[in-house]
Write an enzyme that holds these catalytic residues in place. Sequence first.
Site, PDB file in Angstrom:
ATOM      1  N   GLU A 251       1.035  -0.731   0.213  1.00 26.85           N
ATOM      2  CA  GLU A 251       0.012  -0.218  -0.577  1.00 26.85           C
ATOM      3  C   GLU A 251       0.516   0.885  -0.138  1.00 26.85           C
ATOM      4  O   GLU A 251       1.452   1.572   1.106  1.00 26.85           O
ATOM      5  CB  GLU A 251      -0.990  -0.257   1.852  1.00 26.85           C
ATOM      6  CG  GLU A 251      -2.316   1.042   0.703  1.00 26.85           C
ATOM      7  CD  GLU A 251      -2.110   2.274   1.670  1.00 26.85           C
ATOM      8  OE1 GLU A 251      -1.166   3.260   0.989  1.00 26.85           O
ATOM      9  OE2 GLU A 251      -1.577   2.459   3.010  1.00 26.85           O
ATOM     10  N   CYS A 285      -2.466   8.693   3.266  1.00 25.98           N
ATOM     11  CA  CYS A 285      -1.989   8.336   1.484  1.00 25.98           C
ATOM     12  C   CYS A 285      -3.058   8.339   0.822  1.00 25.98           C
ATOM     13  O   CYS A 285      -3.715   8.946   0.053  1.00 25.98           O
ATOM     14  CB  CYS A 285      -1.646   6.822   1.811  1.00 25.98           C
ATOM     15  SG  CYS A 285      -0.016   6.318   2.349  1.00 25.98           S
TER      16      CYS A 285
END
Length: 479
Positions: A251, A285
């Site tokens: 990720e 993020c």
Amino acid sequence: MTPQFNFLIGGRAVGDARECFAVINPSTGELLGEVAKASPADVAEAVRVAQQAQPGWAARSDQERAETIRLLAATLRDNAEQLAAWVAREQGKPLGGLGPETVPGARFELSACQAWCEVNASLSVPHEVVFEDQTRRDEVMREPYGVIAAIAPWNWPLMIAIWQIVPALRMGNAVVLKPSEYTSIATLEMVRILAQVLPPGVLNVVTGAGDVGAALVQDPRIGKILFTGSTATGSRIAAIAAQRIVPTTLELGGNDAAVVLPDADPQAIAMGLFWGAFINMGQTCACIKRLYVHDSIHDAVVSELSDLVRAMPVGDPLAEGTVMGPIQNRMQFDKVTRLVRDTVQQGRGRVVCGGEPLPGPGYFFPLTLITGVRDGDAIVDEEQFGPVLPIIRYDKVEEAIASANRLDLGLGASVWGQDPVQTRQVASQLQAGTVWVNQHGAVHPMVPFGGTKRSGWGVEFGVDGLKSVSTQRVISIRK
């Protein structure tokens, strides 16, 4: 005397007489403590201990492992305030509150840790009959990888660590965790508490910088690697894993775009846009890093957002009522400062509010809105990962979609508007692992989450997340 924090192997603190590194309070610049750095031999020992403990853990019934994960949730709940205080001091998130006026800060992070434990305890992945006729029966079984290497980032140090640890344990794996060197203390305190519930060796943690993470992912006994962090580091980990054909879930970075359609109500969406962009001071993020707003409502959206930005208190994370804290570390602080200053000096945009570091100690940068920028500007194309939101005008929806899709990252995206048919149509054209409608960053422990393009591969959360930390075995029986 400066406190020293040791890493944990087999439930035992290890690190005396080791080299240490400093952990700094980003609000004050003061030394919080020193953390023992794991040597290559320490990393190898952590993997050995995990490998030794894993078969006994995997041999427990599915129900027994689920009950243990529920105990982890209860343990986190009992120690939430202590751990939240460490997150506030070390990571910089304000404590925030839990209730109608919840601020997504350190207490929110601990609440999310509990929720992910409880949901994973409630899920299971039973054997599945995928085909059967008069001649054969085919079943799919799920089995643990063995030892999983988990590398967690500094922005949500406990929550993302739990995202990695708990599904892996739930499926019968043992874990060796490497937290960020910027936020090791809170993680060590959490693992120390959780290790009291788990069998020795099932969860271990080693601390240090990138060389410690490299030693961990290069160990030949690692069955799978879970990594959350930058695209650059993820690329290096993928190259290492490829040499041994080790599976990974990555990720990675995101530069999420949000598209505001012409029929959106600026007042109604302002708070959602604000938290979509500025949760954790923009150090997430999957938060809005590029905001595309139709020309007809551009000024109204900017006005609503600027009112919110100016009203949010920035300050000491431990003080009740603080909404925004510092940037977590000097490297990120310098990057954000550079991007904003270069944009202004080059005449590429106009600062609506914020724009300069705040005086005093700590890495405080005000919430900043910048208009007049466009695709190709560094503040738009680089993931600033901080409290800065560039706002870009557009004329035609097709142009906004093309702009949103033009970069090589695709973690999240969102579309905002009142027409459900149009928002769904635009959402279906945005290239991201998750596209939210009239919300952004709204991850859920039951809903698969992962990126596309250079934002990574693999999924976390829900049943799909459990499957991702287990291997598949097909038993095919001839009748």
